[in-house]
Design a protein around this motif. Structure first.
Motif, PDB file in Angstrom:
ATOM      1  N   UNK A 483       0.918  -1.518   0.010  1.00 13.20           N
ATOM      2  CA  UNK A 483      -0.269   0.020   0.255  1.00 13.20           C
ATOM      3  C   UNK A 483       0.909   1.197  -0.024  1.00 13.20           C
ATOM      4  N   UNK A 484       0.168   2.249  -0.430  1.00 13.64           N
ATOM      5  CA  UNK A 484       1.125   3.466  -0.474  1.00 13.64           C
ATOM      6  C   UNK A 484       1.110   4.081   0.494  1.00 13.64           C
ATOM      7  N   UNK A 485       0.812   3.821   1.992  1.00 16.73           N
ATOM      8  CA  UNK A 485       1.090   4.046   2.822  1.00 16.73           C
ATOM      9  C   UNK A 485       1.513   3.126   3.953  1.00 16.73           C
ATOM     10  N   UNK A 486       2.011   3.382   5.234  1.00 16.42           N
ATOM     11  CA  UNK A 486       2.718   2.435   6.180  1.00 16.42           C
ATOM     12  C   UNK A 486       1.467   1.104   5.982  1.00 16.42           C
ATOM     13  N   UNK A 487       2.304  -0.327   6.377  1.00 12.32           N
ATOM     14  CA  UNK A 487       1.055  -0.847   6.047  1.00 12.32           C
ATOM     15  C   UNK A 487       0.342  -1.516   7.590  1.00 12.32           C
TER      16      UNK A 487
END
Length: 506
Positions: A483-487
């Protein structure tokens, strides 16, 4: 039904995804055995301070008993240590408490890869169900009574306020709710932290179910391989003996789950034979095609008299923005830490040390892979990072570093400290970046889901391992792309969604 004397489901790994999955399966009436190689702390009073104190990452330092401390390799041959939680609660018990959802663009990409059950409209109910958002839980698309508490830091320190003002000075939009799926910008970090205490997945999901007759949690038990009979998983071999179950779910993370598949004879045939492992299922995608977030830190030296300490949180705000040529918005992340990283890691003051601003490339063209050092269950696998090997990735990281440098040079931060001077030439800056390159430790996709037409897909979109009955993987290893944020929030989501798919077809 459980096998006679066995369990309905054995879940391997009581980490961020495994705790959520096990709890929801118990709620659905399954008898679940949850196994964890690290320690179990069944009562709140048993949890060590290192795991409770969300202002530090003391449990993630090399050598800590709650850290797997795995080996990693960067493209230039440099080695690094990869922290992963080895405790009931997993990395949610050792990380910084960053709890930002995946974006609708992430879900659209997973669905477009042949996984329509992972489209945003299928995921949002689970995202709402899993959270108790203390700030916006009463708003549409949010939850107020889920197991995971979510809150944003209140009232920033002067340095945190200055970072926010610097982002505004650069024309960056405000993004007050990072979990609303809106346009990227600067905003406070949602965290699974209450009053400075890290609320792990074990706290959120297991604690309310301790003593339930359908749940057994066993810490200090390392799973060595999956037991297969006539093409079906029938249990696991552990350091404490064999365990039989009607179904096995691997939730050991994007390193541990593919490693167990390989040790069990499920993986690329040539690599298995080279390690002396009998090939039971030739699955070329196991350990391959992983994605992570390359990371570089820029130093910022506070002036005398400027407090540099974590206060309520070592992270207060985060900037997401989009690089030129990016295929999805928000492919760059700028993380201004509020204390020297040495202080965040150890919990001890680090006077005179600069604070660091992390620059993460959240969407890469390059991939990484997991390889076996040998076929012994006790040997750690090697994570081979191919960070910035692709020219497009290197160019976008260069742009991100320059953006962070511009942020640090903004007028709003002038009275607070001095930014480091960067090389102006592209080639020199690339060398500077490569010398400092590391990873955000967000590896995903090492046993990815996908349709039968995808030769690299290890599991189908219901998380069933192809070629083996009764075996699933349910953690960030299954994501087609990180994902384009922490997972962390995504890992909880995979556990929730996995239980849905196992109990009602999703």
């Amino acid at each position: 039904m459980a096998e006679d004397g066995g369990w309905d489901v054995v879940v391997v790994g009581a980490g961020t995804a495994g705790c959520a999955l096990a709890a929801r399966l118990v709620d659905a009436g399954r008898r679940v055995l949850l196994l964890e190689a690290g320690a179990d702390h069944p009562r709140a009073s048993d949890v060590p301070e290192d795991l409770r104190d969300a202002t530090t990452l003391r449990a993630a330092v090399p050598g800590h008993p709650a850290n797997w401390d795995l080996p990693g390799l960067l493209p230039d041959g440099r080695t690094l240590r990869v922290p992963r939680g080895r405790v009931v609660g997993g990395s949610s018990a050792t990380n910084a408490g960053y709890f930002i959802r995946p974006t609708p663009h992430d879900a659209a990409g997973w669905a477009a890869a042949g996984n329509h059950l992972w489209a945003w409209d299928r995921l949002l109910p689970a995202l709402v169900r899993l959270e108790s958002d203390r700030d916006v839980g009463d708003r549409p698309g949010h939850g107020a009574d889920g197991p995971v508490p979510v809150a944003r830091p209140a009232g920033g320190s002067p340095l945190a306020d200055a970072f926010a003002a610097a982002a505004a000075e650069l024309g960056m939009p405000e993004e007050p709710d990072k979990n609303a799926g809106g346009l990227p910008g600067y905003g406070p970090v949602p965290r699974n932290v209450l009053d400075g205490v890290r609320i792990s997945a074990a706290d959120a999901y297991l604690a309310p179910r301790r003593g339930h007759p359908g749940l057994a949690v066993r810490g200090g038990v390392q799973v060595l391989q999956v037991l297969l009979e006539r093409g079906r998983a029938v249990g696991v071999r552990t350091s404490a003996g064999d365990v039989r179950a009607a179904e096995v779910v691997l939730c050991a993370g994007a390193v541990g789950s593919p490693h167990l598949l390989l040790l069990s004879g499920i993986g690329p045939a040539q690599r298995l034979r080279a390690a002396g492992i009998e090939v039971l299922v030739d699955a070329p995608g196991v350990g391959e095609g992983g994605t992570d977030h390359p990371l570089v830190y820029l130093p910022f030296s506070p002036r005398d008299g400027v407090p540099a300490g974590p206060g309520e949180a070592p992270l207060h705000g985060v900037l997401h923005t989009t690089s030129d040529g990016a295929t999805v918005p928000g492919d760059l992340e700028v993380l201004p830490w509020l204390a020297p990283f040495a202080q965040v890691m150890t919990g001890r003051p680090a006077p005179g040390r600069p604070v660091e601003v992390g620059v993460g490339l959240q969407r890469t063209e390059g991939t990484s892979r997991l390889t076996l050092v040998d076929g012994a269950p006790g040997s750690s696998p090697l994570v081979e990072y191919r960070h910035l090997a692709e020219a497009a990735d290197a160019a976008r990281m260069r742009a991100g570093v320059r953006l962070a440098a511009e942020l640090l040079a903004a007028r709003a931060l002038g009275e607070f400290g001095e930014p480091a001077e960067l090389p102006r030439d592209d080639a020199a800056l690339d060398r500077w970046i490569r010398e400092r390159l590391t990873t955000a430790v967000h590896l995903s996709g090492t046993a990815r889901m996908g349709p039968e037409s995808d030769p690299g897909a290890v599991v189908d979109q219901e998380l069933r391992v192809r070629g083996v009955d009764g075996l699933r993987v349910a953690d960030t290893a299954v994501l087609p792309r990180v994902p384009s944020r922490g997972p962390a929030a995504t890992a909880v989501l995979v556990g929730e969604r996995g239980a849905e798919l196992m109990t009602d077809g999703g």
